[in-house]
Design a protein around this motif. Sequence first.
Motif, PDB file in Angstrom:
ATOM      1  N   THR A  79       0.862  -1.347   0.079  1.00 40.03           N
ATOM      2  CA  THR A  79       0.002   0.100  -0.162  1.00 40.03           C
ATOM      3  C   THR A  79       0.839   1.357   0.011  1.00 40.03           C
ATOM      4  OG1 THR A  79      -1.760  -1.264   1.237  1.00 40.03           O
ATOM      5  CG2 THR A  79      -1.863   1.407   1.141  1.00 40.03           C
ATOM      6  N   GLU A 113      -7.893  -1.407   0.521  1.00 45.20           N
ATOM      7  CA  GLU A 113      -6.507  -0.641   0.051  1.00 45.20           C
ATOM      8  C   GLU A 113      -6.683   0.151  -1.278  1.00 45.20           C
ATOM      9  OE1 GLU A 113      -5.077  -3.517   3.164  1.00 45.20           O
ATOM     10  OE2 GLU A 113      -6.355  -3.452   1.247  1.00 45.20           O
ATOM     11  N   GLN A 116      -9.601   3.022  -1.424  1.00 48.32           N
ATOM     12  CA  GLN A 116      -9.232   4.111  -0.656  1.00 48.32           C
ATOM     13  C   GLN A 116      -8.283   4.824  -1.997  1.00 48.32           C
ATOM     14  OE1 GLN A 116      -7.139   3.202   2.645  1.00 48.32           O
ATOM     15  NE2 GLN A 116      -9.046   2.448   3.793  1.00 48.32           N
ATOM     16  N   GLU A 117      -7.352   4.146  -2.367  1.00 46.85           N
ATOM     17  CA  GLU A 117      -6.648   4.648  -3.521  1.00 46.85           C
ATOM     18  C   GLU A 117      -7.219   5.408  -4.675  1.00 46.85           C
ATOM     19  OE1 GLU A 117      -2.663   5.979  -4.179  1.00 46.85           O
ATOM     20  OE2 GLU A 117      -3.650   5.217  -2.640  1.00 46.85           O
TER      21      GLU A 117
END
Length: 337
Positions: A79, A113, A116-117
């Motif tokens: 991440t 993850e 979120q990106e």
Amino acid sequence: MDSCKLPERIDVHCHAVPEKYREKLIKNGFQNPDGMPAIPPWDAEIHLQLMKDRNISRSILSITSPGTNLTPNNAAEATTTTRQTNEELSSICRSHPEHFSFFASLPLPLVSESIQEIDYTLDTLGAVGFTIISNAHGLYLGDPTFTPVLEKLNSRKATIFIHPTTCNLIIPESHPFVKPVTVLPYPRPMMEFMFDETRVVANILLSGLLDTYPDLTFIMSHCGCTLPPIIDRIGAFDAILCGREDSSQRFKDLLKRRFYFDLAGKPFPEQIHGLVRMLGGAGEASSRLVYGSDFPFTREKAVIGLQDLMEGGLEEIFGKEVMGDIYVGNARKLLNL
């Protein structure tokens, strides 16, 4: 040749190797990614000079194989690497806003993850889409694992640039022939990349992903890879397995509506014909093609030679009147440039 005499191009398939990402590659054992001799030299000034010399007005930078999830047993590190690399690319683009844009990377197969990106790279970093390699540690788009990620990408009407990587099939343990995969002793981009990207696009078609997520647009790299000669076979098997009419034409129609195809690699003089035929002929295909150089993994001398070969091939198949769409217009429309 004087660059002002060359046709303008927008390069949808080219790569950056920013310094911190290069360090991560080396740290994690990717000095020879996918069997290539080395990580090529790259910096923004080298890339800009090539663009100036070859009349490439804009390049869409992306990270190539093996992507940014370099540590499959360390989600936190993967991440961090992904975020750091996306921020590096964004910084390069902010320094050269007239020349560079970028496709952001995701730390797939990590799901939360990656979600979120997505918002961060679009809203804060200014990405124009996402690059997703053909398999994420053995998982291919269409796998149910990725459902939340695809829902998020669909909600953002995202463009997804698919880039091939080394095949990593996960064979069920009960299979009688389970054993380590043996590959030929050649760099995987020579042949294996073409098969693996074909595999993921076939899975996208067969899984019904395109119907479930109607607002996603895809770019298939390398002139359709090995999909054109087997698209009818894939469609016929789908019909047999699902007890319905041959799916071949339905799949071709989906490809014409939902996919663009870049011309990176060596599609001329032979490969291009299969793609054009699959898309219904030159008239329909011309609106779905975009230019790609694959720089810096394709070195400058080869970029020049391939441009010259492409120029003659495109004129012969499509005529000069639509070459501007292939070189520039289709990319502008696709990416709102």
